[in-house]
Motif scaffolding. Structure first.
Motif, PDB file in Angstrom:
ATOM      1  N   LEU A  47       0.829  -1.205   0.000  1.00  0.00           N
ATOM      2  CA  LEU A  47       0.000   0.000   0.000  1.00  0.00           C
ATOM      3  C   LEU A  47       0.862   1.252   0.000  1.00  0.00           C
ATOM      4  CD1 LEU A  47      -2.813   1.208   0.086  1.00  0.00           C
ATOM      5  CD2 LEU A  47      -2.770   1.021   2.576  1.00  0.00           C
ATOM      6  N   ARG A  48       1.966   1.230   0.765  1.00  0.00           N
ATOM      7  CA  ARG A  48       2.861   2.392   0.760  1.00  0.00           C
ATOM      8  C   ARG A  48       3.487   2.596  -0.613  1.00  0.00           C
ATOM      9  NH1 ARG A  48       4.437   0.348   5.837  1.00  0.00           N
ATOM     10  NH2 ARG A  48       6.233  -0.690   4.880  1.00  0.00           N
ATOM     11  N   ALA A  49       3.815   1.505  -1.289  1.00  0.00           N
ATOM     12  CA  ALA A  49       4.473   1.608  -2.584  1.00  0.00           C
ATOM     13  C   ALA A  49       3.527   2.053  -3.686  1.00  0.00           C
ATOM     14  CB  ALA A  49       5.112   0.264  -2.945  1.00  0.00           C
ATOM     15  N   TYR A  50       2.295   1.560  -3.660  1.00  0.00           N
ATOM     16  CA  TYR A  50       1.378   1.772  -4.782  1.00  0.00           C
ATOM     17  C   TYR A  50       0.220   2.714  -4.477  1.00  0.00           C
ATOM     18  CZ  TYR A  50       3.683  -2.381  -6.752  1.00  0.00           C
ATOM     19  OH  TYR A  50       4.603  -3.270  -7.239  1.00  0.00           O
ATOM     20  N   GLY A  51       0.014   3.061  -3.219  1.00  0.00           N
ATOM     21  CA  GLY A  51      -1.158   3.847  -2.857  1.00  0.00           C
ATOM     22  C   GLY A  51      -1.268   5.157  -3.606  1.00  0.00           C
ATOM     23  N   SER A  52      -0.167   5.902  -3.704  1.00  0.00           N
ATOM     24  CA  SER A  52      -0.223   7.202  -4.389  1.00  0.00           C
ATOM     25  C   SER A  52      -0.513   7.039  -5.871  1.00  0.00           C
ATOM     26  CB  SER A  52       1.099   7.953  -4.188  1.00  0.00           C
ATOM     27  OG  SER A  52       2.185   7.224  -4.746  1.00  0.00           O
ATOM     28  N   TYR A  53      -0.045   5.932  -6.462  1.00  0.00           N
ATOM     29  CA  TYR A  53      -0.305   5.701  -7.885  1.00  0.00           C
ATOM     30  C   TYR A  53      -1.755   5.275  -8.111  1.00  0.00           C
ATOM     31  CZ  TYR A  53       4.713   6.047  -8.178  1.00  0.00           C
ATOM     32  OH  TYR A  53       6.001   6.512  -8.090  1.00  0.00           O
ATOM     33  N   TRP A  54      -2.325   4.503  -7.205  1.00  0.00           N
ATOM     34  CA  TRP A  54      -3.753   4.175  -7.308  1.00  0.00           C
ATOM     35  C   TRP A  54      -4.595   5.431  -7.174  1.00  0.00           C
ATOM     36  CZ3 TRP A  54      -3.053  -0.533  -3.564  1.00  0.00           C
ATOM     37  CH2 TRP A  54      -2.592  -1.635  -4.308  1.00  0.00           C
ATOM     38  N   ASN A  55      -4.187   6.344  -6.297  1.00  0.00           N
ATOM     39  CA  ASN A  55      -4.913   7.607  -6.168  1.00  0.00           C
ATOM     40  C   ASN A  55      -4.863   8.389  -7.478  1.00  0.00           C
ATOM     41  OD1 ASN A  55      -5.480   7.039  -3.491  1.00  0.00           O
ATOM     42  ND2 ASN A  55      -3.744   8.195  -2.704  1.00  0.00           N
ATOM     43  N   ARG A  56      -3.726   8.338  -8.143  1.00  0.00           N
ATOM     44  CA  ARG A  56      -3.596   9.040  -9.422  1.00  0.00           C
ATOM     45  C   ARG A  56      -4.502   8.411 -10.472  1.00  0.00           C
ATOM     46  NH1 ARG A  56       2.448  10.059 -11.292  1.00  0.00           N
ATOM     47  NH2 ARG A  56       2.362  11.002  -9.219  1.00  0.00           N
ATOM     48  N   VAL A  57      -4.601   7.085 -10.456  1.00  0.00           N
ATOM     49  CA  VAL A  57      -5.496   6.399 -11.396  1.00  0.00           C
ATOM     50  C   VAL A  57      -6.947   6.775 -11.114  1.00  0.00           C
ATOM     51  CG1 VAL A  57      -6.355   4.141 -12.111  1.00  0.00           C
ATOM     52  CG2 VAL A  57      -3.906   4.482 -11.795  1.00  0.00           C
ATOM     53  N   VAL A  58      -7.326   6.855  -9.848  1.00  0.00           N
ATOM     54  CA  VAL A  58      -8.693   7.241  -9.499  1.00  0.00           C
ATOM     55  C   VAL A  58      -8.978   8.661  -9.970  1.00  0.00           C
ATOM     56  CG1 VAL A  58     -10.252   7.728  -7.579  1.00  0.00           C
ATOM     57  CG2 VAL A  58      -8.875   5.642  -7.565  1.00  0.00           C
ATOM     58  N   GLN A  59      -8.001   9.556  -9.834  1.00  0.00           N
ATOM     59  CA  GLN A  59      -8.191  10.927 -10.299  1.00  0.00           C
ATOM     60  C   GLN A  59      -8.418  10.981 -11.808  1.00  0.00           C
ATOM     61  OE1 GLN A  59      -4.754  13.102  -8.993  1.00  0.00           O
ATOM     62  NE2 GLN A  59      -5.313  12.997  -6.822  1.00  0.00           N
ATOM     63  N   ALA A  60      -7.723  10.122 -12.540  1.00  0.00           N
ATOM     64  CA  ALA A  60      -7.836  10.137 -14.000  1.00  0.00           C
ATOM     65  C   ALA A  60      -9.042   9.361 -14.505  1.00  0.00           C
ATOM     66  CB  ALA A  60      -6.556   9.580 -14.616  1.00  0.00           C
TER      67      ALA A  60
END
Length: 264
Positions: A47-60
């Motif tokens: 979650l620490r490694a991928y959480g920010s990237y999942w948030n970016r995917v949700v934004q897009a």
């Protein structure tokens, strides 16, 4: 087999028709709906490694279903992530951001395949290549600089004895921060000069150390320990165990302090 073929012919069904029959697939959720499900199912490290990237995917793509994006769209998102990365002194052109975005989507789509929303062959993230990883820029600390670090740690700071012991432990064992903090008196094999290290990902190992380091670790426990061989080994002067996070002071200034902060 002949009887089966004859039966199928009389029923008007061909073998190809049987291959095309699939069980009904559940309706795929949107990224905004599915990302929290995946985030709750992975380990804290993932979650620490991928959480920010999942948030970016949700934004897009938050309102889109997870089975909608094509590989070309993932490539576009990868390019955007690489182009919009925060530039730091050690930046390498955003390659790590692009690599981590693809890895984060692959993790998400693996869960989607497991949950039956997609077939493994339909996983679009597997069809997008990660950027080639460049050779590491890490290098060993030279003997002169290491000697300077040890001198500053031994002569400055609020607990030079502890700071010097920590640096010597990391120098000889190359253990991570967690390995040092998890060290217990029972992990010291004084007869064979070995320390038992428990580190990241549940890994553990017996690591040889010098008699000098072993002698100082034993003396540290005798001076500051509470007699519990199962408790933390490394402690402050008052006997309190080191916290999970440690402070690193500036070399040439406050030294390698041992208050709250981050050890590196």
């Amino acid at each position: 087999m002949a009887a089966a073929r004859l039966l199928l012919e009389r029923m008007g069904i061909s073998p190809a028709d049987l291959l095309e029959v699939r069980p009904p697939r559940p309706v795929a959720p949107t990224f905004a709906e599915y990302v929290p499900v995946v985030a709750a199912a992975v380990s804290p490290g993932t979650l620490r490694a991928y959480g920010s990237y999942w948030n970016r995917v949700v934004q897009a793509w938050g309102d889109r279903r997870i089975d909608e994006p094509r590989p070309s769209e993932i490539e576009q998102l990868r390019v955007q992530a690489q182009a919009n990365v925060v530039v730091r002194s050690n930046s390498r052109g955003g390659r790590s951001a692009a690599e981590n975005l693809v890895a984060a989507l692959r993790c998400l789509y693996r869960k989607a395949v497991d949950d039956g929303y997609l077939d493994a062959a339909d996983n679009p993230a597997l069809k997008v290549a990660k950027p080639r990883r460049l050779p590491s820029t890490r290098r060993a600390i030279g003997d002169t600089r290491l000697a300077e670090i040890n001198e500053v740690a031994a002569t400055t700071g609020n607990d030079p004895a502890l700071d010097s012991l920590l640096i010597r432990l990391h120098t000889e064992t190359a253990c991570r921060r967690g390995g040092a903090l998890a060290l217990r008196p029972r992990d010291l094999d004084t007869d064979q000069c070995l320390v038992f290290l428990r580190e990241k990902g549940g890994t553990s190992r017996w690591q040889p150390v010098s008699p000098t380091l072993m002698r100082h670790l034993v003396a540290h426990h005798a001076e500051r320990g509470d007699g519990d061989r199962n408790g933390p080994l490394l402690r402050y002067r008052n006997g309190r165990p080191l916290p999970v996070m440690l402070l690193v002071g500036r070399v040439g200034g406050a030294g390698f302090g041992s208050g709250p902060g981050v050890w590196s």
